[in-house]
Design an enzyme around this catalytic site. Structure first.
Site, mmCIF file in Angstrom:
data_model
loop_
_atom_site.group_PDB
_atom_site.id
_atom_site.type_symbol
_atom_site.label_atom_id
_atom_site.label_comp_id
_atom_site.label_asym_id
_atom_site.label_seq_id
_atom_site.Cartn_x
_atom_site.Cartn_y
_atom_site.Cartn_z
ATOM 1 C CD GLU A 105 2.466 4.948 15.540
ATOM 2 O OE1 GLU A 105 2.766 4.323 14.513
ATOM 3 O OE2 GLU A 105 2.815 4.607 16.680
ATOM 4 C CE1 TYR A 117 -6.413 1.662 9.476
ATOM 5 C CE2 TYR A 117 -5.828 3.860 10.217
ATOM 6 C CZ TYR A 117 -5.600 2.780 9.394
ATOM 7 O OH TYR A 117 -4.565 2.804 8.500
HETATM 8 C C1 LIG Z 1 -7.429 5.051 4.089
HETATM 9 C C2 LIG Z 1 -7.535 4.175 2.844
HETATM 10 C C3 LIG Z 1 -6.540 3.015 2.963
HETATM 11 C C4 LIG Z 1 -8.957 3.605 2.767
HETATM 12 O O1 LIG Z 1 -9.019 2.699 1.688
HETATM 13 P P1 LIG Z 1 -10.366 2.453 0.888
HETATM 14 O O2 LIG Z 1 -10.166 1.238 0.058
HETATM 15 O O3 LIG Z 1 -10.805 3.681 0.189
HETATM 16 O O4 LIG Z 1 -11.359 2.147 2.085
HETATM 17 P P2 LIG Z 1 -12.741 1.325 1.997
HETATM 18 O O5 LIG Z 1 -13.369 1.487 0.671
HETATM 19 O O6 LIG Z 1 -12.480 -0.067 2.456
HETATM 20 O O7 LIG Z 1 -13.602 2.084 3.079
HETATM 21 C C5 LIG Z 1 -14.102 1.442 4.226
HETATM 22 C C6 LIG Z 1 -14.771 2.479 5.101
HETATM 23 O O8 LIG Z 1 -13.820 3.425 5.583
HETATM 24 C C7 LIG Z 1 -14.411 4.724 5.624
HETATM 25 N N1 LIG Z 1 -13.794 5.619 4.626
HETATM 26 C C8 LIG Z 1 -12.905 5.287 3.673
HETATM 27 N N2 LIG Z 1 -12.541 6.375 2.964
HETATM 28 C C9 LIG Z 1 -13.214 7.413 3.488
HETATM 29 C C10 LIG Z 1 -13.274 8.795 3.184
HETATM 30 N N3 LIG Z 1 -12.552 9.335 2.185
HETATM 31 N N4 LIG Z 1 -14.068 9.587 3.958
HETATM 32 C C11 LIG Z 1 -14.787 9.063 4.974
HETATM 33 N N5 LIG Z 1 -14.790 7.738 5.285
HETATM 34 C C12 LIG Z 1 -14.025 6.932 4.563
HETATM 35 C C13 LIG Z 1 -15.881 4.530 5.275
HETATM 36 O O9 LIG Z 1 -16.544 4.219 6.468
HETATM 37 C C14 LIG Z 1 -15.793 3.311 4.367
HETATM 38 O O10 LIG Z 1 -16.997 2.611 4.265
HETATM 39 P P3 LIG Z 1 -18.110 3.072 3.179
HETATM 40 O O11 LIG Z 1 -17.399 3.262 1.865
HETATM 41 O O12 LIG Z 1 -19.064 1.932 3.191
HETATM 42 O O13 LIG Z 1 -18.669 4.370 3.703
HETATM 43 C C15 LIG Z 1 -7.282 4.983 1.533
HETATM 44 O O14 LIG Z 1 -8.060 6.142 1.562
HETATM 45 C C16 LIG Z 1 -5.822 5.376 1.344
HETATM 46 O O15 LIG Z 1 -5.039 4.631 0.773
HETATM 47 N N6 LIG Z 1 -5.493 6.579 1.816
HETATM 48 C C17 LIG Z 1 -4.129 7.111 1.682
HETATM 49 C C18 LIG Z 1 -3.148 6.328 2.513
HETATM 50 C C19 LIG Z 1 -3.518 6.350 3.975
HETATM 51 O O16 LIG Z 1 -3.989 7.352 4.503
HETATM 52 N N7 LIG Z 1 -3.270 5.201 4.635
HETATM 53 C C20 LIG Z 1 -3.507 5.067 6.047
HETATM 54 C C21 LIG Z 1 -2.289 5.520 6.787
HETATM 55 S S1 LIG Z 1 -2.529 5.412 8.550
#
Ligand SMILES: CC(C)(COP(=O)(O)OP(=O)(O)OC[C@H]1O[C@@H](n2cnc3c(N)ncnc32)[C@H](O)[C@@H]1OP(=O)(O)O)[C@@H](O)C(=O)NCCC(=O)NCCS
Length: 149
Positions: A105, A117
């Protein structure tokens, strides 16, 4: 340099600290402990940078379905690929352990997570009304089906 590894009991407090820094309602330490101790039905991974846990992700295995429960990366370490590394690892492990489909979710406003995702193959399957609190918000249900061998 980073290390991706299976979470162990000694990581419980660090995982809680990551959760607290990232979510408005962190998981209880007891819930994290239950998950990490149940190695047959749960998969938990952490990423260390400089010997500190900066991200974690977990999934449940229920019958032949995986359920990703949480993925969190500390704000200073985002957009460096750690979220994708963790999610790919969970997917690989879930399918290796016989799961046929993986669900999760995600808040409808959480573009960052949805983008991540989608890039890994998940698609939206449905909506859960008012699934989240603080703030109240709907959730998309997303899933990824195992490819036929
Ligand atoms: C969602 C989350 C886990 C992503 O982690 P992250 O380490 O920043 O992600 P990555 O660096 O591996 O990103 C992989 C891809 O996801 C997408 N992405 C990640 N963050 C993004 C953002 N802020 N905006 C748009 N796309 C994004 C991009 O496609 C990215 O690839 P790119 O950097 O080459 O463009 C992180 O933002 C987080 O911890 N968020 C808060 C908690 C959360 O929302 N968890 C998910 C609950 S369902």
């Amino acid at each position: 340099m980073f290390v991706l590894r299976r979470a162990v009991e000694a990581d419980i407090e660090s995982i809680y600290q990551v959760d607290k820094a990232v979510f408005t309602i962190p998981w209880l330490v007891e819930s994290i402990r239950d998950d990490i101790e149940d190695k047959d039905n749960r998969i938990y991974y952490v990423i260390d940078v400089d010997d500190q846990v900066i991200a974690y992700a977990g999934a449940w295995l229920v019958a032949d379905e995986g359920q990703i429960t949480n993925i969190a990366v500390l704000p200073n370490y985002r957009r460096q690929g750690y979220g994708a590394i963790l999610t790919r690892k969970l997917i690989k492990e879930c399918f290796a352990q016989g799961m046929q489909e993986i669900f999760l979710e995600v808040r409808v406003s959480n573009q960052a997570a949805q983008t991540l995702y989608r890039r890994l193959g998940f698609t939206v399957k449905g909506l859960r009304k008012q699934y989240y609190s603080k703030p109240t918000e709907d959730a998309y249900i997303m899933s990824l089906v195992k490819e036929k061998e």
